[in-house]
Motif scaffolding. Structure first.
Motif, PDB file in Angstrom:
ATOM      1  N   TRP A 378      14.976 -12.801 -42.952  1.00 10.59           N
ATOM      2  CA  TRP A 378      14.206 -14.043 -42.968  1.00 10.59           C
ATOM      3  C   TRP A 378      15.079 -15.248 -43.350  1.00 10.59           C
ATOM      4  N   ASP A 379      16.030 -15.061 -44.228  1.00 12.17           N
ATOM      5  CA  ASP A 379      16.841 -16.189 -44.686  1.00 12.17           C
ATOM      6  C   ASP A 379      18.158 -16.323 -43.914  1.00 12.17           C
ATOM      7  N   HIS A 380      18.242 -15.658 -42.744  1.00  7.59           N
ATOM      8  CA  HIS A 380      19.501 -15.715 -41.984  1.00  7.59           C
ATOM      9  C   HIS A 380      19.198 -15.733 -40.487  1.00  7.59           C
ATOM     10  N   TRP A 381      18.514 -16.793 -40.043  1.00 14.17           N
ATOM     11  CA  TRP A 381      18.215 -16.944 -38.613  1.00 14.17           C
ATOM     12  C   TRP A 381      17.934 -18.411 -38.312  1.00 14.17           C
ATOM     13  N   HIS A 382      17.955 -18.743 -37.017  1.00 18.02           N
ATOM     14  CA  HIS A 382      17.669 -20.107 -36.580  1.00 18.02           C
ATOM     15  C   HIS A 382      16.444 -20.105 -35.671  1.00 18.02           C
ATOM     16  N   ALA A 383      15.622 -21.142 -35.804  1.00 19.21           N
ATOM     17  CA  ALA A 383      14.504 -21.338 -34.878  1.00 19.21           C
ATOM     18  C   ALA A 383      15.028 -22.198 -33.728  1.00 19.21           C
ATOM     19  N   ASP A 384      15.159 -21.590 -32.566  1.00 25.53           N
ATOM     20  CA  ASP A 384      15.801 -22.251 -31.422  1.00 25.53           C
ATOM     21  C   ASP A 384      14.758 -22.758 -30.430  1.00 25.53           C
ATOM     22  N   HIS A 385      14.987 -23.961 -29.872  1.00 22.37           N
ATOM     23  CA  HIS A 385      14.138 -24.493 -28.804  1.00 22.37           C
ATOM     24  C   HIS A 385      14.507 -23.814 -27.482  1.00 22.37           C
ATOM     25  N   LYS A 386      13.533 -23.211 -26.815  1.00 26.94           N
ATOM     26  CA  LYS A 386      13.812 -22.614 -25.505  1.00 26.94           C
ATOM     27  C   LYS A 386      14.231 -23.704 -24.522  1.00 26.94           C
ATOM     28  N   VAL A 387      13.402 -24.745 -24.414  1.00 32.95           N
ATOM     29  CA  VAL A 387      13.790 -25.954 -23.671  1.00 32.95           C
ATOM     30  C   VAL A 387      14.336 -26.918 -24.704  1.00 32.95           C
ATOM     31  N   PRO A 388      15.595 -27.276 -24.645  1.00 34.14           N
ATOM     32  CA  PRO A 388      16.205 -28.106 -25.692  1.00 34.14           C
ATOM     33  C   PRO A 388      15.407 -29.361 -26.008  1.00 34.14           C
ATOM     34  N   HIS A 389      15.417 -29.723 -27.276  1.00 36.55           N
ATOM     35  CA  HIS A 389      14.730 -30.929 -27.723  1.00 36.55           C
ATOM     36  C   HIS A 389      15.287 -32.149 -27.009  1.00 36.55           C
ATOM     37  N   SER A 390      16.589 -32.149 -26.725  1.00 33.98           N
ATOM     38  CA  SER A 390      17.243 -33.282 -26.056  1.00 33.98           C
ATOM     39  C   SER A 390      16.773 -33.455 -24.612  1.00 33.98           C
ATOM     40  N   LYS A 391      16.187 -32.399 -24.047  1.00 33.90           N
ATOM     41  CA  LYS A 391      15.697 -32.459 -22.665  1.00 33.90           C
ATOM     42  C   LYS A 391      14.171 -32.493 -22.617  1.00 33.90           C
ATOM     43  N   GLY A 392      13.571 -32.884 -23.719  1.00 32.76           N
ATOM     44  CA  GLY A 392      12.122 -33.051 -23.730  1.00 32.76           C
ATOM     45  C   GLY A 392      11.348 -31.852 -24.227  1.00 32.76           C
ATOM     46  N   GLY A 393      12.063 -30.824 -24.673  1.00 35.53           N
ATOM     47  CA  GLY A 393      11.367 -29.645 -25.178  1.00 35.53           C
ATOM     48  C   GLY A 393      10.598 -29.957 -26.460  1.00 35.53           C
ATOM     49  N   LYS A 394       9.346 -29.526 -26.520  1.00 36.02           N
ATOM     50  CA  LYS A 394       8.506 -29.829 -27.677  1.00 36.02           C
ATOM     51  C   LYS A 394       8.788 -28.873 -28.833  1.00 36.02           C
ATOM     52  N   THR A 395       8.581 -29.389 -30.027  1.00 30.97           N
ATOM     53  CA  THR A 395       8.748 -28.554 -31.216  1.00 30.97           C
ATOM     54  C   THR A 395       7.418 -27.878 -31.515  1.00 30.97           C
ATOM     55  N   ILE A 396       7.106 -26.894 -30.692  1.00 37.37           N
ATOM     56  CA  ILE A 396       5.886 -26.103 -30.858  1.00 37.37           C
ATOM     57  C   ILE A 396       6.269 -24.631 -30.829  1.00 37.37           C
ATOM     58  N   VAL A 397       5.404 -23.794 -31.349  1.00 36.49           N
ATOM     59  CA  VAL A 397       5.704 -22.364 -31.443  1.00 36.49           C
ATOM     60  C   VAL A 397       6.006 -21.762 -30.084  1.00 36.49           C
ATOM     61  N   ALA A 398       5.267 -22.217 -29.064  1.00 37.90           N
ATOM     62  CA  ALA A 398       5.463 -21.668 -27.719  1.00 37.90           C
ATOM     63  C   ALA A 398       6.859 -21.958 -27.181  1.00 37.90           C
ATOM     64  N   ASN A 399       7.504 -23.009 -27.682  1.00 38.71           N
ATOM     65  CA  ASN A 399       8.848 -23.372 -27.209  1.00 38.71           C
ATOM     66  C   ASN A 399       9.929 -22.963 -28.202  1.00 38.71           C
ATOM     67  N   GLY A 400       9.567 -22.104 -29.154  1.00 40.80           N
ATOM     68  CA  GLY A 400      10.530 -21.656 -30.143  1.00 40.80           C
ATOM     69  C   GLY A 400      10.845 -20.177 -29.998  1.00 40.80           C
ATOM     70  N   GLN A 401      12.011 -19.773 -30.480  1.00 44.29           N
ATOM     71  CA  GLN A 401      12.387 -18.369 -30.452  1.00 44.29           C
ATOM     72  C   GLN A 401      13.381 -18.083 -31.578  1.00 44.29           C
ATOM     73  N   VAL A 402      13.420 -16.808 -31.977  1.00 39.66           N
ATOM     74  CA  VAL A 402      14.359 -16.392 -33.011  1.00 39.66           C
ATOM     75  C   VAL A 402      15.759 -16.296 -32.411  1.00 39.66           C
ATOM     76  N   ALA A 403      16.731 -16.846 -33.132  1.00 39.84           N
ATOM     77  CA  ALA A 403      18.134 -16.748 -32.696  1.00 39.84           C
ATOM     78  C   ALA A 403      18.995 -16.415 -33.902  1.00 39.84           C
ATOM     79  N   CYS A 404      19.885 -15.446 -33.742  1.00 37.43           N
ATOM     80  CA  CYS A 404      20.826 -15.176 -34.827  1.00 37.43           C
ATOM     81  C   CYS A 404      21.821 -16.335 -34.862  1.00 37.43           C
ATOM     82  N   PRO A 405      22.454 -16.610 -35.985  1.00 33.87           N
ATOM     83  CA  PRO A 405      23.373 -17.762 -36.082  1.00 33.87           C
ATOM     84  C   PRO A 405      24.486 -17.749 -35.033  1.00 33.87           C
TER      85      PRO A 405
END
Length: 422
Positions: A378-405
């Motif tokens: 739990w304390d060693h992961w990143h919440a990654d935007h599937k569609v990047p925030h810089s390209k208009g991806g929303k910060t919502i759960v549906a557009n998020g995914q678990v990513a190792c560092p």
């Protein structure tokens, strides 16, 4: 404050019924069982002594001349029996040779009815108690007189004075409570209202035991009933009423507190337009799932639902229990409603969103750029935007995914190279 004792026969006390308020706002609701009422009648008809009653003399526009300070349960019992609303105990022994078991007032022999009508009760009338200081004295008298009886903690708080007590009483009248499964027996609504106010003051999960609520009433006697906290509490209950506009049997005491905490978070940080119906549907589905899970064998039960069951079964007023229940609600709700948007455009996912993403993905890296899908802590992961925030991806759960560092850094490096090439 003056006190005058008057011996009044029960016939006179019964004739005063429309002139007496048995439950001014510091009193508790009717609480006696039929057995307790029948025992009082047995005492009266055998002409044994009963305790004094205390009434406060008032002049109210509705014609009320007295408010009951002490003796409400006895007074109501006397009135109800006189009107034939219940009978004597079926196993009651004879009185003066007359069989009276199970009889109502009108069925009693004339001699026994006369005993009832003529029975004298000492009534102490409290006068000159109209100013604020005297009002406090009357409430203090009520608490002192009840000291030998079993008063619940909220019943005692109800007799206190101050802005916090008045605000809690006002919130307890909110229409939302009428749609819950439980009743307002012995000020249950006031108790829950007080707990939610304390939670709002503390900004989240905290201990809401009786000792904490007593302190709340004492320390916030000058509470601003039109201040920021008060307005927020009303907003949350208005939201809950819109979500549950009719009687909802799933609304138990323990989950009202958790729902309150969840809605408080939603109102502060997320776009809530039209969210009420989705909250209700999610909650009803969750309760149905929980009940189905309870019917399964131990091996087939959902571990998290089992833990939630434990949390709602013991120490429900502790900070740890409320925090754990809220954590459970947050994970489930944000996973079920993955498109809920924060109020402010933001790049980083909120704590509630991270919980939902981590639970949905099982803590497993979804990028797999530098790994094969490892399970992260739990304390060693990143919440990654599937569609990047810089390209208009929303910060919502549906557009998020678990990513190792490692994978998330690799994605960032790749994105930088692509950007440079463009």
């Amino acid at each position: 404050m003056k006190m005058n004792k008057r011996p009044l026969p029960l016939a006179t006390i019964c004739s005063y019924e429309k002139r007496i308020d048995p439950t001014p706002d510091y009193q508790r609701p009717p609480a006696w069982s039929r057995k307790q009422k029948q025992l009082l009648l047995d005492t009266i008809l055998r002409e044994y002594d009963i305790p004094k009653m205390y009434w406060r003399a008032v002049k109210r526009p509705d014609g009320i001349e007295y408010e009951v300070v002490d003796g409400q349960q006895r007074l109501r019992t006397i009135w109800e029996f006189r009107k034939g609303q219940f009978g004597l105990a079926r196993d009651m022994d004879d009185i003066n040779g007359y069989k009276v078991a199970g009889m109502k007032y009108d069925d009693l022999p004339l001699d026994i009815r006369t005993i009832f009508d003529a029975y004298p009760v000492d009534v102490v009338v409290v006068e000159d108690a109209t100013q604020t200081e005297q009002e406090d004295e009357v409430r203090d008298m009520f608490l002192r007189l009840q000291n030998g009886t079993i008063l619940k903690a909220q019943e005692k708080r109800n007799a206190m004075t101050g802005a916090m007590r008045d605000f809690v009483k006002d919130i307890a009248q909110h229409a939302f409570f009428q749609n819950c499964r439980f009743s307002n027996s012995r000020f249950a609504f006031d108790h829950l209202a007080a707990q939610t106010v304390l939670l709002e003051i503390e900004g989240g999960p905290t201990s809401v035991r009786d000792s904490d609520l007593n302190q709340l009433y004492e320390e916030h006697r000058q509470f601003a009933t039109d201040g920021k906290i008060a307005k927020k509490v009303r907003r949350v209950f208005d939201f809950l009423l819109r979500a549950f506009p009719e009687k909802t049997p799933e609304l138990e005491r323990y989950n009202v507190i958790t729902l309150y905490c969840l809605v408080s978070i939603l109102i502060d940080g997320y776009v809530c337009d039209g969210l009420e119906v989705r909250l209700k549907d999610w909650f009803i589905d969750l309760e149905a799932e929980r009940k189905e899970d309870e019917a399964k064998s131990d091996e087939g039960k959902d571990i998290q639902l089992v833990e939630y069951r434990r949390l709602i079964s013991q120490s429900t007023d502790s900070q740890e229990s409320i925090a754990a229940r809220l954590d459970f609600f947050e994970k489930r709700f944000f996973a079920a409603v993955p498109d809920i948007e924060p109020k402010d455009l933001q790049r980083g996912f909120s704590h509630e969103q991270r919980l939902a993403i981590f639970r949905r993905d099982g803590g497993v890296c979804q990028l797999k750029l530098r790994c094969d899908g490892i399970k992260v802590a739990w304390d060693h992961w990143h919440a990654d935007h599937k569609v990047p925030h810089s390209k208009g991806g929303k910060t919502i759960v549906a557009n998020g995914q678990v990513a190792c560092p490692d994978c998330n850094f690799a994605k960032g490096a790749t994105a930088s190279l692509v950007s440079a090439a463009e």
